[in-house]
Design a protein around this motif. Structure first.
Motif, PDB file in Angstrom:
ATOM      1  N   VAL A 305      -2.690  13.323   8.050  1.00 27.91           N
ATOM      2  CA  VAL A 305      -1.652  12.362   8.436  1.00 27.91           C
ATOM      3  C   VAL A 305      -2.308  11.016   8.719  1.00 27.91           C
ATOM      4  O   VAL A 305      -3.276  10.939   9.482  1.00 27.91           O
ATOM      5  CB  VAL A 305      -0.872  12.848   9.671  1.00 27.91           C
ATOM      6  N   LYS A 306      -1.800   9.966   8.097  1.00 26.67           N
ATOM      7  CA  LYS A 306      -2.362   8.624   8.270  1.00 26.67           C
ATOM      8  C   LYS A 306      -1.510   7.827   9.252  1.00 26.67           C
ATOM      9  O   LYS A 306      -0.368   7.486   8.967  1.00 26.67           O
ATOM     10  CB  LYS A 306      -2.428   7.895   6.928  1.00 26.67           C
ATOM     11  N   LYS A 307      -2.078   7.543  10.409  1.00 20.18           N
ATOM     12  CA  LYS A 307      -1.418   6.703  11.402  1.00 20.18           C
ATOM     13  C   LYS A 307      -1.895   5.261  11.325  1.00 20.18           C
ATOM     14  O   LYS A 307      -1.301   4.361  11.907  1.00 20.18           O
ATOM     15  CB  LYS A 307      -1.668   7.254  12.808  1.00 20.18           C
ATOM     16  N   ASP A 308      -2.997   5.056  10.608  1.00 17.12           N
ATOM     17  CA  ASP A 308      -3.587   3.717  10.479  1.00 17.12           C
ATOM     18  C   ASP A 308      -4.255   3.621   9.108  1.00 17.12           C
ATOM     19  O   ASP A 308      -5.068   4.472   8.746  1.00 17.12           O
ATOM     20  CB  ASP A 308      -4.605   3.493  11.599  1.00 17.12           C
ATOM     21  N   LEU A 309      -3.918   2.578   8.368  1.00 16.29           N
ATOM     22  CA  LEU A 309      -4.509   2.367   7.046  1.00 16.29           C
ATOM     23  C   LEU A 309      -5.725   1.460   7.091  1.00 16.29           C
ATOM     24  O   LEU A 309      -6.326   1.172   6.053  1.00 16.29           O
ATOM     25  CB  LEU A 309      -3.463   1.751   6.095  1.00 16.29           C
ATOM     26  N   GLY A 310      -6.085   0.995   8.285  1.00 17.50           N
ATOM     27  CA  GLY A 310      -7.236   0.099   8.394  1.00 17.50           C
ATOM     28  C   GLY A 310      -6.975  -1.197   7.652  1.00 17.50           C
ATOM     29  O   GLY A 310      -5.946  -1.854   7.855  1.00 17.50           O
ATOM     30  N   ASN A 311      -7.890  -1.573   6.773  1.00 18.95           N
ATOM     31  CA  ASN A 311      -7.752  -2.828   6.013  1.00 18.95           C
ATOM     32  C   ASN A 311      -7.007  -2.616   4.699  1.00 18.95           C
ATOM     33  O   ASN A 311      -7.002  -3.494   3.840  1.00 18.95           O
ATOM     34  CB  ASN A 311      -9.136  -3.422   5.725  1.00 18.95           C
ATOM     35  N   ARG A 312      -6.374  -1.476   4.555  1.00 21.48           N
ATOM     36  CA  ARG A 312      -5.697  -1.150   3.300  1.00 21.48           C
ATOM     37  C   ARG A 312      -4.204  -1.469   3.369  1.00 21.48           C
ATOM     38  O   ARG A 312      -3.604  -1.473   4.451  1.00 21.48           O
ATOM     39  CB  ARG A 312      -5.910   0.327   2.968  1.00 21.48           C
ATOM     40  N   MET A 313      -3.606  -1.734   2.218  1.00 19.83           N
ATOM     41  CA  MET A 313      -2.162  -1.939   2.099  1.00 19.83           C
ATOM     42  C   MET A 313      -1.651  -1.029   0.993  1.00 19.83           C
ATOM     43  O   MET A 313      -2.342  -0.774   0.014  1.00 19.83           O
ATOM     44  CB  MET A 313      -1.836  -3.391   1.709  1.00 19.83           C
ATOM     45  N   LEU A 314      -0.426  -0.524   1.151  1.00 17.35           N
ATOM     46  CA  LEU A 314       0.225   0.261   0.117  1.00 17.35           C
ATOM     47  C   LEU A 314       1.456  -0.491  -0.375  1.00 17.35           C
ATOM     48  O   LEU A 314       2.217  -1.039   0.427  1.00 17.35           O
ATOM     49  CB  LEU A 314       0.640   1.633   0.644  1.00 17.35           C
ATOM     50  N   TYR A 315       1.632  -0.528  -1.683  1.00 26.46           N
ATOM     51  CA  TYR A 315       2.808  -1.132  -2.301  1.00 26.46           C
ATOM     52  C   TYR A 315       3.553  -0.014  -3.016  1.00 26.46           C
ATOM     53  O   TYR A 315       2.989   0.634  -3.905  1.00 26.46           O
ATOM     54  CB  TYR A 315       2.403  -2.210  -3.301  1.00 26.46           C
ATOM     55  N   VAL A 316       4.801   0.238  -2.650  1.00 24.61           N
ATOM     56  CA  VAL A 316       5.508   1.390  -3.211  1.00 24.61           C
ATOM     57  C   VAL A 316       6.815   0.968  -3.882  1.00 24.61           C
ATOM     58  O   VAL A 316       7.523   0.078  -3.419  1.00 24.61           O
ATOM     59  CB  VAL A 316       5.795   2.456  -2.126  1.00 24.61           C
ATOM     60  N   SER A 317       7.105   1.631  -4.995  1.00 24.71           N
ATOM     61  CA  SER A 317       8.379   1.473  -5.708  1.00 24.71           C
ATOM     62  C   SER A 317       8.489   2.614  -6.702  1.00 24.71           C
ATOM     63  O   SER A 317       7.485   3.240  -7.063  1.00 24.71           O
ATOM     64  CB  SER A 317       8.458   0.126  -6.434  1.00 24.71           C
ATOM     65  N   VAL A 318       9.699   2.893  -7.159  1.00 27.66           N
ATOM     66  CA  VAL A 318       9.908   3.941  -8.160  1.00 27.66           C
ATOM     67  C   VAL A 318       9.237   3.551  -9.474  1.00 27.66           C
ATOM     68  O   VAL A 318       8.759   4.397 -10.223  1.00 27.66           O
ATOM     69  CB  VAL A 318      11.419   4.189  -8.357  1.00 27.66           C
ATOM     70  N   GLY A 319       9.152   2.258  -9.754  1.00 26.00           N
ATOM     71  CA  GLY A 319       8.544   1.780 -10.991  1.00 26.00           C
ATOM     72  C   GLY A 319       7.027   1.724 -10.972  1.00 26.00           C
ATOM     73  O   GLY A 319       6.417   1.396 -11.990  1.00 26.00           O
ATOM     74  N   GLY A 320       6.413   2.012  -9.866  1.00 26.10           N
ATOM     75  CA  GLY A 320       4.958   1.974  -9.785  1.00 26.10           C
ATOM     76  C   GLY A 320       4.488   1.635  -8.381  1.00 26.10           C
ATOM     77  O   GLY A 320       5.048   0.754  -7.724  1.00 26.10           O
ATOM     78  N   SER A 321       3.482   2.349  -7.911  1.00 24.76           N
ATOM     79  CA  SER A 321       2.919   2.129  -6.573  1.00 24.76           C
ATOM     80  C   SER A 321       1.415   1.952  -6.685  1.00 24.76           C
ATOM     81  O   SER A 321       0.784   2.490  -7.592  1.00 24.76           O
ATOM     82  CB  SER A 321       3.235   3.321  -5.662  1.00 24.76           C
ATOM     83  N   LEU A 322       0.841   1.193  -5.757  1.00 20.28           N
ATOM     84  CA  LEU A 322      -0.591   0.952  -5.787  1.00 20.28           C
ATOM     85  C   LEU A 322      -1.117   0.665  -4.397  1.00 20.28           C
ATOM     86  O   LEU A 322      -0.347   0.443  -3.459  1.00 20.28           O
ATOM     87  CB  LEU A 322      -0.937  -0.207  -6.732  1.00 20.28           C
ATOM     88  N   SER A 323      -2.444   0.666  -4.277  1.00 24.12           N
ATOM     89  CA  SER A 323      -3.116   0.399  -3.011  1.00 24.12           C
ATOM     90  C   SER A 323      -4.102  -0.742  -3.204  1.00 24.12           C
ATOM     91  O   SER A 323      -4.748  -0.840  -4.240  1.00 24.12           O
ATOM     92  CB  SER A 323      -3.847   1.658  -2.532  1.00 24.12           C
ATOM     93  N   GLU A 324      -4.182  -1.609  -2.201  1.00 24.12           N
ATOM     94  CA  GLU A 324      -5.094  -2.750  -2.252  1.00 24.12           C
ATOM     95  C   GLU A 324      -5.756  -2.932  -0.892  1.00 24.12           C
ATOM     96  O   GLU A 324      -5.198  -2.538   0.144  1.00 24.12           O
ATOM     97  CB  GLU A 324      -4.333  -4.037  -2.593  1.00 24.12           C
ATOM     98  N   LEU A 325      -6.945  -3.544  -0.891  1.00 20.11           N
ATOM     99  CA  LEU A 325      -7.570  -3.970   0.352  1.00 20.11           C
ATOM    100  C   LEU A 325      -7.032  -5.348   0.715  1.00 20.11           C
ATOM    101  O   LEU A 325      -6.842  -6.196  -0.161  1.00 20.11           O
ATOM    102  CB  LEU A 325      -9.094  -4.024   0.208  1.00 20.11           C
ATOM    103  N   ALA A 326      -6.774  -5.561   1.987  1.00 19.89           N
ATOM    104  CA  ALA A 326      -6.211  -6.834   2.430  1.00 19.89           C
ATOM    105  C   ALA A 326      -7.249  -7.943   2.322  1.00 19.89           C
ATOM    106  O   ALA A 326      -8.352  -7.821   2.844  1.00 19.89           O
ATOM    107  CB  ALA A 326      -5.705  -6.725   3.867  1.00 19.89           C
ATOM    108  N   ALA A 327      -6.894  -9.008   1.610  1.00 24.79           N
ATOM    109  CA  ALA A 327      -7.775 -10.168   1.486  1.00 24.79           C
ATOM    110  C   ALA A 327      -7.338 -11.282   2.422  1.00 24.79           C
ATOM    111  O   ALA A 327      -8.010 -12.302   2.547  1.00 24.79           O
ATOM    112  CB  ALA A 327      -7.782 -10.678   0.048  1.00 24.79           C
TER     113      ALA A 327
END
Length: 392
Positions: A305-327
């Motif tokens: 279970v993730k309560k904290d993503l740290g410096n990470r961000m998640l982008y979610v949608s039915v058409g495509g999801s991805l993960s990025e590091l926050a700049a």
């Protein structure tokens, strides 16, 4: 006595000179030209931009909250994911940082449905009479690559790499999940395979996109289970290929299944992230992660279970999801949703366990967060190169 008065007078003069110099410096900073202020503020995001406006009254009046966004591919961190939606031949792009939208008129996308997005490319379909056509499109270079028509109705789709890559392949799976279609770069027709081991009775594949990782396909069911089949044997010998489903638990709490609204699946650096949205419950989002390689080595998934993503961000949608590091400061530890509130992107903060928007006072702890866009996806603005002679 005179010496004391002279000393006192000297200190007064020094104090006056100090105040005058301070006022002069303040005047120099507060009177910076508009062009220079625009140049500086264009490189600031969210919290830093708010601090910038609070420096003095002059800067606040010269840099209003509304900032017309620069050309999409020319602002700092231009490869930051944007939310793209299609309606007719009109394309709208929402950037999480700038409180405005980009409008693009793209006639070739008239009537198209977004199926998947990755590497700056869109995979789309268009229904015409009794046939559905598929094609890749790069909206920032206006490049279109036609695909052969598929003989089965593909409800959920994905592709492995940019369509300009020699190893690119596309898969499509019907909701019934009894079969799937696959086509590789250079092939003229789709290959259709029926599963020799079907999904358990009552198990239905969800509408979120499959994940392709090391030639294995990962899906989520409507009940939050992870569904996997292996394509490696197909690439070794298509004529001898026999495909079967394997089902794994995702670790999503069973007591929340009746409240499940939508789920999303994405991969980042060898980890699977499953995001679950629930209604009438707090928190309204649950995130779990697992090492994807344990499926191969141990045939099981151990979820955390993730309560904290740290410096990470998640982008979610039915058409495509991805993960990025926050700049950019303030963007991390958030899930960016396919939702819009007052023309601004909505995100879920794992820190506050609420949904917010950067440019208004919107907050919500339940699953009613703005307007969910149809026919949309997250996409990274990039430029593509392609040989003029390229053919699928």
């Amino acid at each position: 006595m005179k010496e004391c008065e002279i000393e006192k007078s000297s200190k007064n003069v020094e104090n006056i000179l100090h105040q005058e110099k301070k006022a002069e410096l303040h005047g120099l900073w507060s009177e910076l030209p508009q062009d220079l202020l625009d140049l500086i503020s264009a490189h600031l995001f969210v919290a830093d931009f708010s601090t910038f406006r609070a420096i003095c009254k002059s800067w606040r009046s010269k840099t209003p909250i509304y900032r017309p966004p620069p050309t999409l591919l020319k602002f700092p961190h231009s490869d930051s994911p944007c939310l793209m939606s299609l309606g007719g031949n009109k394309c709208k792009i929402y950037h999480p940082i700038y409180n405005s939208t980009y409008h693009m008129d793209i006639p070739v996308l008239l009537g198209a449905r977004i199926r998947f997005s990755k590497y700056g490319w869109l995979l789309l379909s268009r229904d015409k009479f009794d046939e559905t056509s598929f094609f890749f499109f790069h909206p920032f270079n206006m490049i279109k690559i036609e695909l052969p028509s598929c003989p089965i109705v593909c409800e959920t789709m994905s592709f492995s790499s940019p369509p300009t890559s020699a190893d690119c392949f596309v898969i499509g799976i019907p909701f019934g999940s009894f079969e799937f279609g696959i086509i590789r770069r250079g092939e003229k027709i789709w290959n259709i395979f029926r599963f020799t081991r079907h999904l358990p009775r009552g198990t239905r594949i969800s509408n979120c996109n499959p994940i392709l990782y090391k030639r294995r396909c990962y899906c989520l069911s409507e009940a939050g289970e992870v569904l996997v089949f292996d394509l490696n044997e197909y690439f070794r010998d298509p004529n001898q290929y026999s495909c079967c489903w394997t089902t794994f638990s995702s670790g999503f709490p069973k007591e929340l299944l009746q409240s499940l609204v939508q789920n999303y699946l994405l991969e980042s650096k060898g980890k699977l992230f499953a995001v679950f949205e629930v209604q009438d419950s707090e928190p309204c989002f649950h995130v779990l992660s697992s090492n994807i390689n344990t499926i191969v080595s141990r045939m099981k998934l151990k979820w955390q279970v993730k309560k904290d993503l740290g410096n990470r961000m998640l982008y979610v949608s039915v058409g495509g999801s991805l993960s990025e590091l926050a700049a950019v400061r303030g963007m991390n530890n958030k899930i960016y949703l396919p939702n819009i509130k007052d023309n601004n992107c909505v995100f879920y903060s794992l820190k506050t366990e609420m949904c917010h928007s950067f440019f208004n006072n919107y907050s919500s702890s339940i699953s009613t967060h703005g307007n969910e866009l149809n026919n949309c996806t997250w996409i990274k603005p990039t430029l593509a190169t392609m040989d003029e002679d390229l053919k699928w």
